[in-house]
Design a protein around this motif. Structure first.
Motif, PDB file in Angstrom:
ATOM      1  N   ALA A 287     -61.224 -39.012  77.659  1.00 30.73           N
ATOM      2  CA  ALA A 287     -60.045 -38.430  78.012  1.00 30.73           C
ATOM      3  C   ALA A 287     -58.924 -38.221  76.878  1.00 30.73           C
ATOM      4  CB  ALA A 287     -59.359 -39.598  78.856  1.00 30.73           C
ATOM      5  N   HIS A 288     -59.274 -38.971  75.943  1.00 24.95           N
ATOM      6  CA  HIS A 288     -58.258 -38.707  74.813  1.00 24.95           C
ATOM      7  C   HIS A 288     -58.644 -37.369  74.107  1.00 24.95           C
ATOM      8  CE1 HIS A 288     -57.008 -39.208  70.476  1.00 24.95           C
ATOM      9  NE2 HIS A 288     -55.942 -39.559  71.026  1.00 24.95           N
ATOM     10  N   ALA A 289     -59.940 -37.071  73.930  1.00 24.63           N
ATOM     11  CA  ALA A 289     -60.561 -36.254  73.302  1.00 24.63           C
ATOM     12  C   ALA A 289     -59.880 -34.732  73.946  1.00 24.63           C
ATOM     13  CB  ALA A 289     -61.946 -36.109  73.068  1.00 24.63           C
ATOM     14  N   ILE A 290     -60.084 -34.763  75.270  1.00 29.40           N
ATOM     15  CA  ILE A 290     -59.701 -33.785  76.181  1.00 29.40           C
ATOM     16  C   ILE A 290     -58.353 -33.233  76.071  1.00 29.40           C
ATOM     17  CG2 ILE A 290     -59.539 -32.610  78.694  1.00 29.40           C
ATOM     18  CD1 ILE A 290     -62.130 -34.332  79.080  1.00 29.40           C
ATOM     19  N   ALA A 291     -57.238 -34.495  76.078  1.00 28.44           N
ATOM     20  CA  ALA A 291     -56.039 -34.138  76.305  1.00 28.44           C
ATOM     21  C   ALA A 291     -55.488 -33.651  74.702  1.00 28.44           C
ATOM     22  CB  ALA A 291     -55.234 -35.530  76.362  1.00 28.44           C
ATOM     23  N   ALA A 292     -56.176 -34.254  73.804  1.00 25.11           N
ATOM     24  CA  ALA A 292     -55.733 -33.701  72.248  1.00 25.11           C
ATOM     25  C   ALA A 292     -56.058 -32.588  71.985  1.00 25.11           C
ATOM     26  CB  ALA A 292     -56.417 -34.829  71.358  1.00 25.11           C
ATOM     27  N   GLU A 293     -57.157 -32.174  72.637  1.00 21.84           N
ATOM     28  CA  GLU A 293     -57.762 -30.774  72.395  1.00 21.84           C
ATOM     29  C   GLU A 293     -56.872 -29.660  73.050  1.00 21.84           C
ATOM     30  OE1 GLU A 293     -59.747 -27.608  70.238  1.00 21.84           O
ATOM     31  OE2 GLU A 293     -59.637 -29.921  69.993  1.00 21.84           O
ATOM     32  N   ALA A 294     -56.498 -30.223  74.356  1.00 25.85           N
ATOM     33  CA  ALA A 294     -55.474 -29.194  75.165  1.00 25.85           C
ATOM     34  C   ALA A 294     -54.203 -29.227  74.498  1.00 25.85           C
ATOM     35  CB  ALA A 294     -55.506 -29.864  76.409  1.00 25.85           C
ATOM     36  N   LEU A 295     -53.817 -30.110  74.044  1.00 22.82           N
ATOM     37  CA  LEU A 295     -52.491 -30.037  73.189  1.00 22.82           C
ATOM     38  C   LEU A 295     -52.552 -29.077  71.896  1.00 22.82           C
ATOM     39  CD1 LEU A 295     -51.418 -33.787  73.539  1.00 22.82           C
ATOM     40  CD2 LEU A 295     -50.436 -31.906  74.609  1.00 22.82           C
ATOM     41  N   ARG A 296     -53.719 -29.305  71.063  1.00 23.85           N
ATOM     42  CA  ARG A 296     -53.813 -28.144  70.019  1.00 23.85           C
ATOM     43  C   ARG A 296     -53.904 -26.852  70.500  1.00 23.85           C
ATOM     44  NH1 ARG A 296     -55.809 -30.993  65.665  1.00 23.85           N
ATOM     45  NH2 ARG A 296     -56.765 -33.285  66.268  1.00 23.85           N
TER      46      ARG A 296
ATOM     47  N   GLU B 269     -51.149 -22.986  61.581  1.00 24.72           N
ATOM     48  CA  GLU B 269     -52.250 -22.702  62.692  1.00 24.72           C
ATOM     49  C   GLU B 269     -53.660 -22.965  62.269  1.00 24.72           C
ATOM     50  OE1 GLU B 269     -49.451 -19.370  64.985  1.00 24.72           O
ATOM     51  OE2 GLU B 269     -50.989 -18.693  63.576  1.00 24.72           O
ATOM     52  N   ARG B 270     -53.893 -22.934  61.007  1.00 23.42           N
ATOM     53  CA  ARG B 270     -55.545 -23.119  60.611  1.00 23.42           C
ATOM     54  C   ARG B 270     -55.650 -24.646  60.569  1.00 23.42           C
ATOM     55  NH1 ARG B 270     -54.755 -18.411  57.299  1.00 23.42           N
ATOM     56  NH2 ARG B 270     -53.671 -19.398  55.675  1.00 23.42           N
ATOM     57  N   ALA B 271     -54.597 -25.113  60.150  1.00 21.23           N
ATOM     58  CA  ALA B 271     -54.848 -26.787  60.110  1.00 21.23           C
ATOM     59  C   ALA B 271     -54.825 -27.230  61.477  1.00 21.23           C
ATOM     60  CB  ALA B 271     -53.426 -27.201  59.293  1.00 21.23           C
ATOM     61  N   VAL B 272     -54.420 -26.953  62.382  1.00 23.38           N
ATOM     62  CA  VAL B 272     -54.408 -27.456  63.631  1.00 23.38           C
ATOM     63  C   VAL B 272     -55.679 -27.427  64.433  1.00 23.38           C
ATOM     64  CG1 VAL B 272     -53.354 -25.888  65.271  1.00 23.38           C
ATOM     65  CG2 VAL B 272     -52.795 -28.233  65.566  1.00 23.38           C
ATOM     66  N   ALA B 273     -56.439 -26.379  63.723  1.00 21.51           N
ATOM     67  CA  ALA B 273     -57.624 -26.218  64.808  1.00 21.51           C
ATOM     68  C   ALA B 273     -58.468 -27.164  64.966  1.00 21.51           C
ATOM     69  CB  ALA B 273     -58.310 -24.813  63.737  1.00 21.51           C
ATOM     70  N   SER B 274     -58.648 -28.019  64.002  1.00 21.38           N
ATOM     71  CA  SER B 274     -59.551 -29.164  64.210  1.00 21.38           C
ATOM     72  C   SER B 274     -58.973 -30.672  63.661  1.00 21.38           C
ATOM     73  CB  SER B 274     -60.701 -28.927  63.489  1.00 21.38           C
ATOM     74  OG  SER B 274     -60.782 -28.673  62.358  1.00 21.38           O
TER      75      SER B 274
ATOM     76  N   PRO C 234     -58.783 -18.150  70.655  1.00 20.67           N
ATOM     77  CA  PRO C 234     -58.794 -17.593  69.457  1.00 20.67           C
ATOM     78  C   PRO C 234     -59.334 -18.594  68.405  1.00 20.67           C
ATOM     79  CG  PRO C 234     -56.347 -18.069  70.005  1.00 20.67           C
ATOM     80  CD  PRO C 234     -57.319 -18.325  71.161  1.00 20.67           C
ATOM     81  N   ASP C 235     -59.740 -18.304  67.227  1.00 16.88           N
ATOM     82  CA  ASP C 235     -60.513 -19.306  66.171  1.00 16.88           C
ATOM     83  C   ASP C 235     -58.991 -20.042  65.563  1.00 16.88           C
ATOM     84  OD1 ASP C 235     -62.885 -18.089  66.475  1.00 16.88           O
ATOM     85  OD2 ASP C 235     -62.429 -16.750  64.726  1.00 16.88           O
ATOM     86  N   GLN C 236     -57.975 -19.444  65.613  1.00 12.38           N
ATOM     87  CA  GLN C 236     -56.735 -20.283  65.031  1.00 12.38           C
ATOM     88  C   GLN C 236     -55.818 -20.526  66.291  1.00 12.38           C
ATOM     89  OE1 GLN C 236     -56.764 -18.354  60.739  1.00 12.38           O
ATOM     90  NE2 GLN C 236     -54.830 -18.648  61.702  1.00 12.38           N
ATOM     91  N   PRO C 237     -55.685 -21.672  66.683  1.00 15.11           N
ATOM     92  CA  PRO C 237     -54.730 -21.838  67.698  1.00 15.11           C
ATOM     93  C   PRO C 237     -53.374 -21.164  67.474  1.00 15.11           C
ATOM     94  CG  PRO C 237     -55.869 -24.139  67.116  1.00 15.11           C
ATOM     95  CD  PRO C 237     -56.148 -22.876  65.846  1.00 15.11           C
TER      96      PRO C 237
END
Length: 425
Positions: free
Chosen positions: A54-63, A164-169, A138-141
């Motif tokens: 759940a945390h991983a899904i929410a965090a990636e959605a926010l990114r 934008e590059r930094a927030v990608a992962s 996109p590769d960069q959020p």
């Protein structure tokens, strides 16, 4: 909008984690809660693996939120309201299929139970349309517009591209070593003495040296303020100390440390780490706006409460919940804390001020206002040889770490740090 926790038990397999992810997004985007603090309630009753998912899904959605919303809007005749449950469900389904590698059929089947009636048909239809069109992210959020506008005005085009590059992962894991001469046998790179950046993610408590207290997890940028005080030469106050990484650093460097924080629960974690590492410090639970020390200190480290926009790689929720009003509120608190901390420094002593913020109001502007009011303090210039290679101080001797620094070696969180000396009368 969100169903009560007792409904989780009736959900099919896989759905409870998605329902918890929906609660997390709701807490951040509608109620302005921090993602980590919302997790306890949103994930109540879940198994650890479902809680983590759940945390991983929410965090990636926010990114990826602006890009997810752009996809949703491209496939609907009328724009869904920002707080519509169908939009939340689509964000969760799409980020799984396009960002986390979940098979599309699993991504949509575990999300449809979150919505009823017409919205369920809408979610299924929009998701199917986007999958058939082979749409992707996109590769960069893309940064949220309010953040991009604010940071562009302050720092310019290159800063936005780097952010934008930094927030990608998510960022790498950094360790601070209790004894720089006793590095654990772990794969990684060292960017400063006593530092190790791990090559791979693994359960922390099972790594060599953890049980023996040989190291603790601490972002490299977060370790810099305590490093700038150097070897211990007397008493030190670590203010706003929890969870305690800087306290451990100061104690390991030989300082006689008093650690003060308003949160008793966070100080409990600090004390656990002191026990694990065998280091010594006095921990005090107190409000710094009320607390008074018995005497002045030779060194004070104030890592002040702030907007935390500098740690957006680890906590992407700050990109959506931090607004100018919060930044102004934090800056006002920092000014009060700086004034109190300054009075506790002995003449000839050192004050290090730091914030994990990318807002000048909490850094450069805060320091300028402090120095204008406190002519008994001067900047003790930070030197390049105290920092990781290629990370350089600003011309005035302060430090601003930014997205893009050390990008080829895992990056760096955003901090502002100033080291000041109190002049003798």
């Amino acid at each position: 909008m969100v169903r009560p926790n007792n409904q989780v038990k009736a959900d099919p397999p896989g759905v409870p984690a998605r329902r918890a992810a929906l609660r997390l997004l709701d807490a951040v985007l509608r109620r302005g809660q921090a993602l980590e603090s919302a997790l306890e309630s949103a994930g109540a009753g879940l198994a650890p693996n479902d809680r983590g998912l759940a945390h991983a899904i929410a965090a990636e959605a926010l990114r990826r939120l602006p890009d997810l919303d752009a996809l949703i809007d491209s496939a609907t005749r009328q724009r869904l309201p920002d707080d519509a449950k169908a939009r939340f469900a689509l964000r969760i389904a799409l980020v799984q299929a396009l960002g986390l590698g979940t098979p599309p059929h699993a991504a949509i089947s575990t999300v449809l139970p979150l919505v009823d009636g017409g919205p369920r048909k809408l979610v299924h239809g929009v998701f199917g349309t986007l999958m058939r069109a082979n749409k992707g992210l996109p590769d960069q959020p893309t940064l949220p517009d309010p953040v991009a506008i604010r940071w562009h005005a302050a720092w310019g085009d290159d800063f936005i591209a780097d952010a934008e590059r930094a927030v990608a992962s998510p960022p790498p894991i950094d360790l601070t070593l209790r004894d720089p001469a006793a590095a654990p046998d772990l794969e990684g790179i060292s960017l400063l003495p006593g530092h190790l950046r791990l090559d791979a993610r693994a359960p922390i408590t099972g790594l060599e040296g953890f049980a023996e207290g040989g190291w603790w997890v601490q972002d490299l940028a977060a370790s810099l303020p305590a490093r700038l005080l150097g070897p211990g030469r007397g008493s030190a106050f670590d203010l706003c100390a929890a969870p305690g990484g800087k306290t451990l650093q100061l104690a390991a460097a030989g300082w006689e440390v008093t650690a003060v924080d308003i949160s008793e629960s966070r100080l409990a974690r600090l004390n656990e780490n002191l026990d694990r590492t065998g280091l010594k410090a006095k921990a005090i639970a107190a409000d710094l706006l009320q607390w008074q020390p018995g005497e002045q200190a030779d060194a004070i480290l104030l890592d002040a409460p702030c907007s935390a926009t500098g740690i957006f790689r680890r906590h992407p929720d700050v990109l959506h919940r931090v607004r100018p009003s919060l930044i102004a509120e934090m800056a006002a608190l920092q000014a009060k804390l700086l004034a109190r901390a300054a009075s506790w420094v002995r003449p000839g002593g050192t004050l290090v001020y730091a914030t994990c913020s990318l807002e000048s109001a909490e850094g450069e502007a805060q320091l300028a206002a402090f120095l204008a009011r406190n002519t008994g303090f001067v900047i003790d210039a930070i030197r390049a040889d105290e920092l990781p290679e290629t990370v350089t101080p600003l011309p005035d001797g302060t430090l601003r770490t930014r997205p893009g620094m050390l990008a080829d070696r895992g990056g760096l969180d955003g901090f502002f740090i100033a080291r000041l000396t109190r002049l003798s009368p």
